[in-house]
Design a protein around this motif. Structure first.
Motif, PDB file in Angstrom:
ATOM      1  N   UNK A   9      -9.629  48.653  73.148  1.00  0.00           N
ATOM      2  CA  UNK A   9     -10.948  49.055  72.308  1.00  0.00           C
ATOM      3  C   UNK A   9     -11.325  50.130  72.928  1.00  0.00           C
ATOM      4  N   UNK A  10     -10.860  51.088  73.919  1.00  0.00           N
ATOM      5  CA  UNK A  10     -11.296  52.400  73.972  1.00  0.00           C
ATOM      6  C   UNK A  10     -10.783  53.733  73.232  1.00  0.00           C
ATOM      7  N   UNK A  11     -10.142  53.333  72.612  1.00  0.00           N
ATOM      8  CA  UNK A  11      -9.595  54.914  72.509  1.00  0.00           C
ATOM      9  C   UNK A  11      -9.348  54.782  70.818  1.00  0.00           C
ATOM     10  N   UNK A  12      -9.593  56.324  70.050  1.00  0.00           N
ATOM     11  CA  UNK A  12      -8.957  56.052  69.300  1.00  0.00           C
ATOM     12  C   UNK A  12      -9.270  55.408  67.336  1.00  0.00           C
ATOM     13  N   UNK A  13      -8.344  54.787  66.556  1.00  0.00           N
ATOM     14  CA  UNK A  13      -9.414  54.168  65.523  1.00  0.00           C
ATOM     15  C   UNK A  13      -9.770  52.436  66.190  1.00  0.00           C
ATOM     16  N   UNK A  15     -11.243  51.854  68.448  1.00  0.00           N
ATOM     17  CA  UNK A  15     -12.191  51.723  69.049  1.00  0.00           C
ATOM     18  C   UNK A  15     -13.244  51.361  68.114  1.00  0.00           C
ATOM     19  N   UNK A  16     -13.401  52.507  66.784  1.00  0.00           N
ATOM     20  CA  UNK A  16     -14.193  52.386  66.801  1.00  0.00           C
ATOM     21  C   UNK A  16     -14.216  50.937  65.854  1.00  0.00           C
ATOM     22  N   UNK A  17     -13.241  50.067  64.977  1.00  0.00           N
ATOM     23  CA  UNK A  17     -12.768  48.993  64.472  1.00  0.00           C
ATOM     24  C   UNK A  17     -13.507  48.098  65.069  1.00  0.00           C
ATOM     25  N   UNK A  18     -13.364  48.380  66.308  1.00  0.00           N
ATOM     26  CA  UNK A  18     -13.630  47.094  67.915  1.00  0.00           C
ATOM     27  C   UNK A  18     -15.303  47.051  67.943  1.00  0.00           C
ATOM     28  N   UNK A  19     -15.564  48.442  67.658  1.00  0.00           N
ATOM     29  CA  UNK A  19     -17.329  47.848  67.411  1.00  0.00           C
ATOM     30  C   UNK A  19     -18.230  47.719  66.429  1.00  0.00           C
ATOM     31  N   UNK A  20     -16.806  48.008  64.870  1.00  0.00           N
ATOM     32  CA  UNK A  20     -17.685  47.464  64.233  1.00  0.00           C
ATOM     33  C   UNK A  20     -17.550  46.081  63.691  1.00  0.00           C
TER      34      UNK A  20
END
Length: 449
Positions: A9-13, A15-20
């Protein structure tokens, strides 16, 4: 042990997915790196009107560390830390202005930022109103720590009445809590009891010239303690059982110390330890009682074979060794004893009545031994870790392990170095005014205090 979820959840794709998806996103914590800034941005110092003089003292100390210090928070500024000085509050009404002024600062606190509140103990108050205000600060600290995000932490320093903010342990505690060394210390109150202690000439190597014994040093937290103490200048005697001889020798060689294979429960353990220290190093300045074992079982199924060894290793051995040290002539002028307790000894844990008894016993030992250590010019304190990423916690079933990792304000397990850094602080010259205390390193577990 690696926390795969934290990395995802702190790297790459991912990270973005977890935020969404709105998934919990524990932050990568700011830990100490030589040469890195003490805090990641300006520091604002707030106070109530009555505490302004002490706040000025704190601000000057921060300036002496070449920090960018503000006495008021501008509307657009981003801060690396906030220090709130409330040493002279006389009523709960006095808390309103400084605490509410802190609120907007929290919105602009940098990732890995720090909040430190400096106060006095309720027990020393001269009126019910002052006691109410002081105890209320305890609630403020523990609550705001649960609101912080981005790996930021909130802690307090409680100065005994008569102890100035310029006292060595007050200054040492402030620097520790602002720094990356306190990454997994959250929602805690460091109690400074006296003006004892001495500030180091080099904050990176405060243990220069000290000789330190670390039990259980062959692996895990013990090995991290040995490395951290050595990194801060100490000469380390690494102690562990003969069965761990190869790993012990590797750690001792790495830190340029000496190794002692020793069963600390043996009747002659203290004598052998003292003999080794005297012959190799002449004296002993720091003792870290880290060695410990678990033999978990529900109390209904507990047996002497599972109870007695845990109590023997975890608390009886430190009791005997500490008693022997106090009557010997091996201790240096300002000895430090630091013991490993556990949050299980504070809040209890299912299937760990034996372990909780032993670790609660460590806390009792520390409290009762404080006067004797003070008489010897030293201190004794304990560190109580929560969930720490070690080989032992790696054996916990996956689902239970994940819950344990996330069940604190920082939503992750700590690292062995987090425990080691806290022990190094309590072992340092600047911690001489902290005695008989237990400091939790647990990310503010949602259990106990």
């Amino acid at each position: 042990m690696t926390d795969t979820y934290l990395n995802l959840v702190n790297t790459g794709f991912t990270k973005k997915l977890a935020k969404q998806l709105g998934l919990p996103r524990p932050a990568v914590l700011r830990r100490h790196r030589p040469g890195a800034p003490l805090v990641p941005g300006p520091v604002v110092v707030l106070d109530d009107a009555a505490s302004e003089k002490d706040a000025d003292t704190v601000a000057q100390q921060l300036l002496d560390w070449d920090l960018d210090v503000r006495r008021h928070a501008g509307p657009e500024e981003r801060f690396g830390a906030a220090v709130v000085v409330l040493t002279e509050v006389a009523s709960p009404e006095d808390l309103s202005a400084p605490v509410l002024a802190l609120g907007p600062v929290l919105k602009r606190l940098a990732p890995g930022g720090r909040v430190v509140v400096v106060s006095r103990p309720a027990a020393g108050a001269t009126s019910p109103a002052a006691a109410a205000a002081r105890q209320g600060i305890d609630g403020v600290v523990r609550s705001l720590a649960k609101e912080l995000r981005g790996g930021a932490t909130g802690n307090g320093i409680v100065l005994a009445d008569g102890v100035a903010p310029s006292a060595p342990s007050a200054v040492g505690a402030l620097r520790f809590l602002l720094s990356g060394r306190s990454a997994f210390v959250d929602g805690q109150l460091v109690e400074v009891d006296s003006d004892a202690g001495e500030l180091p000439t080099d904050w990176e190597r405060p243990l220069d010239g000290r000789v330190a014994v670390v039990t259980g040093a062959a692996r895990g937290i013990g090995a991290a303690i040995a490395r951290t103490l050595a990194g801060q200048g100490a000469t380390v005697v690494a102690v562990d059982v003969p069965a761990a001889g190869d790993a012990l020798a590797k750690v001792a060689n790495e830190v340029h110390g000496t190794a002692l294979q020793l069963d600390i429960t043996a009747t002659d353990a203290a004598e052998r330890l003292l003999q080794h220290v005297r012959s190799r190093h002449g004296r002993l300045d720091v003792v870290v009682h880290n060695a410990g074992i678990t033999r978990d079982k529900l109390l209904a199924n507990m047996t002497p074979e599972k109870w007695d060894p845990v109590v023997g290793v975890n608390v009886m051995a430190p009791l005997r060794i500490t008693d022997a040290l106090l009557v010997s002539e091996a201790l240096g002028e300002a000895p430090r004893v630091v013991c490993l307790a556990s949050t299980s000894g504070i809040a209890g844990n299912r299937g760990q009545t034996n372990y909780a008894a032993s670790k609660g016993g460590v806390i009792g030992m520390v409290q009762a031994s404080a006067p004797a250590l003070a008489a010897a010019g030293g201190t004794i304190n304990a560190v109580a870790p929560g969930f720490i990423e070690t080989d032992m916690t790696a054996r916990i079933p996956f689902a239970t392990r994940e819950v344990a990792r996330r069940f604190n304000s920082l939503q992750q397990g700590g690292q062995p170095v987090d425990v080691a850094e806290t022990i190094a602080f309590l072992a340092s010259p600047q911690a001489g005014g902290i005695n008989g205390r237990t400091l939790r390193v647990c990310g503010q577990n949602m259990v106990g205090r």
